[in-house]
Write a protein that holds these residues in place. Sequence first.
Motif, PDB file in Angstrom:
ATOM      1  N   MET A  65     125.865 -25.109 -24.874  1.00  0.00           N
ATOM      2  CA  MET A  65     125.051 -24.214 -25.701  1.00  0.00           C
ATOM      3  C   MET A  65     125.925 -23.560 -26.767  1.00  0.00           C
ATOM      4  N   ASN A  66     125.402 -23.446 -27.982  1.00  0.00           N
ATOM      5  CA  ASN A  66     126.100 -22.735 -29.041  1.00  0.00           C
ATOM      6  C   ASN A  66     126.300 -21.285 -28.625  1.00  0.00           C
ATOM      7  N   LYS A  67     127.531 -20.830 -28.668  1.00  0.00           N
ATOM      8  CA  LYS A  67     127.808 -19.475 -28.213  1.00  0.00           C
ATOM      9  C   LYS A  67     127.237 -18.414 -29.139  1.00  0.00           C
ATOM     10  N   LEU A  68     126.781 -18.808 -30.345  1.00  0.00           N
ATOM     11  CA  LEU A  68     126.224 -17.846 -31.276  1.00  0.00           C
ATOM     12  C   LEU A  68     124.698 -17.823 -31.218  1.00  0.00           C
ATOM     13  N   VAL A  69     124.169 -18.216 -30.076  1.00  0.00           N
ATOM     14  CA  VAL A  69     122.738 -18.116 -29.794  1.00  0.00           C
ATOM     15  C   VAL A  69     122.570 -17.240 -28.559  1.00  0.00           C
ATOM     16  N   LEU A  70     121.599 -16.343 -28.597  1.00  0.00           N
ATOM     17  CA  LEU A  70     121.371 -15.472 -27.450  1.00  0.00           C
ATOM     18  C   LEU A  70     121.083 -16.291 -26.201  1.00  0.00           C
ATOM     19  N   THR A  71     121.628 -15.868 -25.083  1.00  0.00           N
ATOM     20  CA  THR A  71     121.293 -16.494 -23.816  1.00  0.00           C
ATOM     21  C   THR A  71     119.892 -16.068 -23.409  1.00  0.00           C
ATOM     22  N   GLU A  72     119.347 -16.726 -22.424  1.00  0.00           N
ATOM     23  CA  GLU A  72     118.014 -16.364 -21.938  1.00  0.00           C
ATOM     24  C   GLU A  72     117.994 -14.923 -21.443  1.00  0.00           C
ATOM     25  N   GLU A  73     119.049 -14.523 -20.746  1.00  0.00           N
ATOM     26  CA  GLU A  73     119.130 -13.153 -20.230  1.00  0.00           C
ATOM     27  C   GLU A  73     119.192 -12.144 -21.373  1.00  0.00           C
ATOM     28  N   GLU A  74     119.964 -12.454 -22.428  1.00  0.00           N
ATOM     29  CA  GLU A  74     120.072 -11.546 -23.571  1.00  0.00           C
ATOM     30  C   GLU A  74     118.753 -11.468 -24.333  1.00  0.00           C
ATOM     31  N   SER A  75     118.050 -12.583 -24.437  1.00  0.00           N
ATOM     32  CA  SER A  75     116.744 -12.578 -25.106  1.00  0.00           C
ATOM     33  C   SER A  75     115.746 -11.705 -24.337  1.00  0.00           C
ATOM     34  N   MET A  76     115.779 -11.803 -23.017  1.00  0.00           N
ATOM     35  CA  MET A  76     114.906 -10.962 -22.200  1.00  0.00           C
ATOM     36  C   MET A  76     115.262  -9.489 -22.352  1.00  0.00           C
ATOM     37  N   LEU A  77     116.571  -9.204 -22.424  1.00  0.00           N
ATOM     38  CA  LEU A  77     117.020  -7.827 -22.617  1.00  0.00           C
ATOM     39  C   LEU A  77     116.527  -7.287 -23.960  1.00  0.00           C
ATOM     40  N   ALA A  78     116.630  -8.107 -25.008  1.00  0.00           N
ATOM     41  CA  ALA A  78     116.164  -7.694 -26.337  1.00  0.00           C
ATOM     42  C   ALA A  78     114.663  -7.423 -26.330  1.00  0.00           C
ATOM     43  N   ASP A  79     113.887  -8.295 -25.696  1.00  0.00           N
ATOM     44  CA  ASP A  79     112.426  -8.114 -25.633  1.00  0.00           C
ATOM     45  C   ASP A  79     112.076  -6.841 -24.869  1.00  0.00           C
ATOM     46  N   MET A  80     112.779  -6.610 -23.766  1.00  0.00           N
ATOM     47  CA  MET A  80     112.523  -5.407 -22.974  1.00  0.00           C
ATOM     48  C   MET A  80     112.863  -4.151 -23.768  1.00  0.00           C
ATOM     49  N   ALA A  81     114.009  -4.181 -24.451  1.00  0.00           N
ATOM     50  CA  ALA A  81     114.423  -3.031 -25.251  1.00  0.00           C
ATOM     51  C   ALA A  81     113.435  -2.766 -26.381  1.00  0.00           C
ATOM     52  N   ARG A  82     112.994  -3.852 -27.036  1.00  0.00           N
ATOM     53  CA  ARG A  82     112.049  -3.707 -28.139  1.00  0.00           C
ATOM     54  C   ARG A  82     110.734  -3.097 -27.660  1.00  0.00           C
ATOM     55  N   GLY A  83     110.253  -3.570 -26.519  1.00  0.00           N
ATOM     56  CA  GLY A  83     109.005  -3.036 -25.985  1.00  0.00           C
ATOM     57  C   GLY A  83     109.111  -1.561 -25.667  1.00  0.00           C
ATOM     58  N   PHE A  84     110.231  -1.159 -25.092  1.00  0.00           N
ATOM     59  CA  PHE A  84     110.416   0.254 -24.764  1.00  0.00           C
ATOM     60  C   PHE A  84     110.560   1.111 -26.016  1.00  0.00           C
ATOM     61  N   LEU A  85     111.407   0.699 -26.948  1.00  0.00           N
ATOM     62  CA  LEU A  85     111.707   1.517 -28.118  1.00  0.00           C
ATOM     63  C   LEU A  85     110.519   1.647 -29.063  1.00  0.00           C
ATOM     64  N   ASP A  86     109.721   0.590 -29.181  1.00  0.00           N
ATOM     65  CA  ASP A  86     108.538   0.686 -30.043  1.00  0.00           C
ATOM     66  C   ASP A  86     107.593   1.784 -29.569  1.00  0.00           C
ATOM     67  N   GLY A  87     107.557   1.989 -28.243  1.00  0.00           N
ATOM     68  CA  GLY A  87     106.673   3.026 -27.711  1.00  0.00           C
ATOM     69  C   GLY A  87     107.326   4.381 -27.594  1.00  0.00           C
ATOM     70  N   ALA A  88     108.588   4.412 -27.159  1.00  0.00           N
ATOM     71  CA  ALA A  88     109.250   5.686 -26.873  1.00  0.00           C
ATOM     72  C   ALA A  88     110.046   6.250 -28.036  1.00  0.00           C
ATOM     73  N   ALA A  89     110.497   5.385 -28.961  1.00  0.00           N
ATOM     74  CA  ALA A  89     111.353   5.880 -30.038  1.00  0.00           C
ATOM     75  C   ALA A  89     111.068   5.204 -31.371  1.00  0.00           C
ATOM     76  N   PRO A  90     109.809   5.248 -31.847  1.00  0.00           N
ATOM     77  CA  PRO A  90     109.523   4.698 -33.177  1.00  0.00           C
ATOM     78  C   PRO A  90     110.139   5.592 -34.247  1.00  0.00           C
ATOM     79  N   VAL A  91     110.143   5.130 -35.479  1.00  0.00           N
ATOM     80  CA  VAL A  91     110.722   5.922 -36.568  1.00  0.00           C
ATOM     81  C   VAL A  91     110.004   7.259 -36.704  1.00  0.00           C
ATOM     82  N   SER A  92     108.722   7.285 -36.373  1.00  0.00           N
ATOM     83  CA  SER A  92     107.973   8.543 -36.452  1.00  0.00           C
ATOM     84  C   SER A  92     108.546   9.591 -35.500  1.00  0.00           C
TER      85      SER A  92
END
Length: 371
Positions: free
Chosen positions: A1-28
Motif C-alpha cells: 500500500m502507498n504509505k501516503l494514503v490513509l489506512t482504513e483505521e485512519e479513515s475511520m478515525l477521520a470520519d468519526m472526528a468529522r461527525g463529532f466536530l460538525d455537531g459539537a464544534a462547528p464554526v458557529s
Amino acid sequence: MNKLVLTEEESMLADMARGFLDGAAPVSAFRKLRDEGQTHDAKLWKEMADMGWAGVLVPEAAGGSDMGFAAANVIAREMGKTLAVSPFLSSAVIAATALRQVSDDRAMAALAKIASGDVTYALAVDEGIKHDPDASAMEAKADGNGFRLTGKKTFVVDGAMADRLLVLAKTADGLTLFDIPADRAGITRAQSNMIDARDAAKINFDDVEATGDDVLGQVDSAMDILKPALQAGQAALAAEMTGLTVGALDMTVSYLKERKQFGVEIGRFQALQHRAAHLWCETEVTASAILNAGRLLDSDPDNAEMAVSLAKAKATSTAILAVQEGVQMHGGVGMTDAFDMGFYMKRARVSAEWLGDYSYHAEKVAAARGF
C-alpha cells in the motif's frame, strides 16, 4: 500500500472526528466563544478526552491509545476544518510527546492526567518575535539542589488557561526543560487574545523555585526531550492548517456555485475555475506532505526533521493562499466580520507564526539538503 494514503483505521478515525466536530464544534460555536470573550471550551475538551483524543499519543499503560503521530495529525486536520478550539496541540501532542521521552513514574502519572483530560499543558519556549528555542535566554540559576527561574516568555499558546507549563531555560552548560505548575509562586500570566481569538499568554518568571524533580529529562540537555515534542507539534499544526485550508476551500467553492453575476453562477467563469482547481491541487500535495511527516515520526523519528519542516512550510504557504483566494473570490462579503472566511484567515496568520514560520522551516529543509 502507498504509505501516503490513509489506512482504513485512519479513515475511520477521520470520519468519526468529522461527525463529532460538525455537531459539537462547528464554526458557529467558535464565533459564539469569540463573541463571549472566551478562548477555551472546557466542556468540549472533556468530551474530546472522553473520546480518547487527549490520549492519542499516551502509552496504553498510562490510559492512552498510543495510536501514533499520523493518527494525531488526522484528528488535528479535522479540527482545523471547523477551527475547533482546544488544547489538543499543546497538551495531547507537544506535552505528551515530551513526557513520553522520560520513562519514569512521574512522567507516566502526568501522561495519565493528560489522557483523562484532567490536566492541560502549555509550552513556554519563545522569548522574541520569532520561534527560536536555541536562543532562549531565560535564566535558571542553581540554588542548592534546585534552581531559580527568572525571565519572560511570549506567545505561549494556551498559556493563560494551562494547568502546567513546559519551560525552557538556560542553565550553566546548556538548556534545561522544566515541568512546573502554572500557579507556582513568582509566575505571572498576562492573557493576550490573538487575532484569531485564541489564548496566547505572556508569562513572567520572577525568582521562581524549581526543584530537581521539576527537571524533565537531564539538566543541560533539554533538546533531547524538546526536539521530538516540537516536531510532533509542528506536524500536527501543519495538519490543522491543512484542515483550515480545506474548510476555506469548501466554503469558497460553495459560494462560487451559488453566487450569480449577470444571471450566471460565477463558478462557471473559467478564470475562477482555474484558481479553485489550482488551490485544490495545492491542498492535495500538502496533505501528502503532512501524511509523510506523520509516517516518519512513527517509523523513523530520528530522521523526520526535514519531512516535518517541509510539511509545516508547505502547509503555511497553502493555507495563506487558500484564505487569500477565499476572501478575493467572495468579494466584499469576504472582508466582513459577519462572514466566517475572516476567521480562517486570522487562524492561518497565527498558525503560520507558531512553532516556526515559513522561512524558519524552509531554511531547515535547505540545510538538510546541503544548501
